[in-house]
Design a protein around this motif. Structure first.
Motif, short mmCIF file in Angstrom:
data_model
loop_
_atom_site.label_atom_id
_atom_site.label_comp_id
_atom_site.label_asym_id
_atom_site.label_seq_id
_atom_site.Cartn_x
_atom_site.Cartn_y
_atom_site.Cartn_z
N ALA A 153 0.84 -1.20 0.00
CA ALA A 153 0.00 0.00 0.00
C ALA A 153 0.87 1.25 0.00
O ALA A 153 0.57 2.23 -0.70
CB ALA A 153 -0.93 -0.01 1.22
N ALA A 154 1.95 1.24 0.78
CA ALA A 154 2.85 2.40 0.81
C ALA A 154 3.58 2.55 -0.52
O ALA A 154 3.74 3.66 -1.04
CB ALA A 154 3.84 2.24 1.95
N THR B 251 1.20 3.66 -3.49
CA THR B 251 0.73 5.05 -3.38
C THR B 251 1.87 6.06 -3.47
O THR B 251 1.65 7.26 -3.29
CB THR B 251 -0.04 5.26 -2.07
OG1 THR B 251 0.78 4.86 -0.96
CG2 THR B 251 -1.32 4.44 -2.06
N ARG C 250 4.58 6.41 -1.51
CA ARG C 250 5.17 6.86 -0.24
C ARG C 250 5.91 5.70 0.40
O ARG C 250 5.45 5.12 1.40
CB ARG C 250 4.07 7.39 0.68
CG ARG C 250 3.42 8.68 0.15
CD ARG C 250 2.24 9.08 0.99
NE ARG C 250 1.12 8.16 0.79
CZ ARG C 250 -0.07 8.30 1.37
NH1 ARG C 250 -0.29 9.31 2.20
NH2 ARG C 250 -1.03 7.44 1.12
N ALA D 68 1.89 2.97 5.35
CA ALA D 68 0.62 3.48 4.84
C ALA D 68 -0.41 3.51 5.97
O ALA D 68 -0.40 2.68 6.87
CB ALA D 68 0.12 2.62 3.69
N THR E 43 -7.08 3.41 2.68
CA THR E 43 -6.34 2.83 1.55
C THR E 43 -5.43 1.70 2.00
O THR E 43 -5.35 0.64 1.36
CB THR E 43 -5.51 3.91 0.85
OG1 THR E 43 -6.38 4.95 0.37
CG2 THR E 43 -4.73 3.33 -0.32
N ALA E 44 -4.75 1.90 3.12
CA ALA E 44 -3.86 0.86 3.64
C ALA E 44 -4.65 -0.38 4.02
O ALA E 44 -4.25 -1.50 3.71
CB ALA E 44 -3.09 1.40 4.84
#
Length: 259
Positions: free
Chosen positions: A133-134, A137, A139, A144, A148-149
């Motif tokens: 997820a991080a 996205t 980042r 995250a 979303t995470a």
């Protein structure tokens, strides 16, 4: 050398997701596929010959990251420290359950080890979802957070479980096979589901890797000149051993032999 090091990292990461995704996904569903002690032993025996060989791919990917991208590895390790702790904890708990199940007395011991395998597998899958997820996205240097995470972690875990179901239809027999087959579906060949989820799992680290500045963060040319040729020699051997293992244990599991 820089391009080859990136290709090796992608190859090992994608290979781990496809291969180890099978035993992780099957481990996640052990309580559902196996309703009693014998059936659970059958489920674990379906991936017991593979899980150690599969873990070599993750070790190889980590080795490429540490050796060929040391600065990036340090930033990822410090930024994603909570995620990596959760990932390693799940990995250790799962493997401890697998190794210890047949070495303790009584059904309660075996039930506890089965719980460790299941919980550890879920932790590994969710941790990878949290990490991806991080990365997806954009980042990569902080865990995250937010919906979303959570959604990404659940989606990745569901994909691992679906991959494990496809693997179970290829390896199991009896009631555990029937349970897996009901979820996968009775249409088509058994390996279709496994191949489809394998492609999706292989794409996850490749897509996530686009968020990392790999091209500009490689080690010194002298280091790459030493590591990359060595990896190119070892990689065909790893692939050959993996292919032999899958060929040697290609038949369905009919009895709960274990490790």
């Amino acid at each position: 050398m820089e391009t080859l090091s990136i290709a090796l990292l992608a190859f090992f990461a994608a290979g781990w997701f496809v291969l180890a995704g099978a035993d992780i996904g099957t481990g996640m569903l052990t309580p559902w596929l196996g309703r009693d002690d014998r059936e659970r032993r059958l489920v674990l025996a379906s991936f017991a010959p593979f899980f150690l060989g599969n873990e070599v791919w993750l070790v190889a990917a980590a080795g490429v990251l540490v050796g060929c991208f040391p600065a990036l590895e340090g930033e990822l390790l410090s930024g994603q420290f909570p995620v990596l702790v959760a990932l390693l904890t799940g990995w250790i708990v799962r493997d401890a359950g697998l190794w210890s199940r047949g070495r303790g007395p009584g059904p309660r011991w075996r039930a506890g080890c089965d719980t460790a395998v299941t919980c550890g597998s879920w932790t590994v899958a969710l941790s990878w979802g949290w990490l991806l997820a991080a990365l997806l996205t954009g980042r990569p240097y902080a865990p995250a957070t937010g919906p979303t995470a959570a959604l990404t972690a659940l989606a990745v875990a569901a994909l691992f479980a679906a991959h494990g179901l496809g693997f179970a239809t290829l390896r199991l027999t009896g009631p555990p096979y029937e349970r897996a087959r009901r979820l996968v579906g009775r249409t088509g060949r058994p390996w279709w589901s496994f191949a489809f989820t394998g492609v999706l799992l292989a794409g996850l680290p490749l897509a996530a890797g686009t968020a990392l500045p790999l091209a500009g963060r490689t080690a010194a040319p002298a280091t790459l000149a030493l590591l990359v040729p060595a990896l190119l020699v070892v990689t065909p051997l790893l692939v050959a051993v993996q292919a032999w293992t899958w060929h040697a244990f290609r038949h369905r599991v009919t009895r709960p032999s274990y490790l």
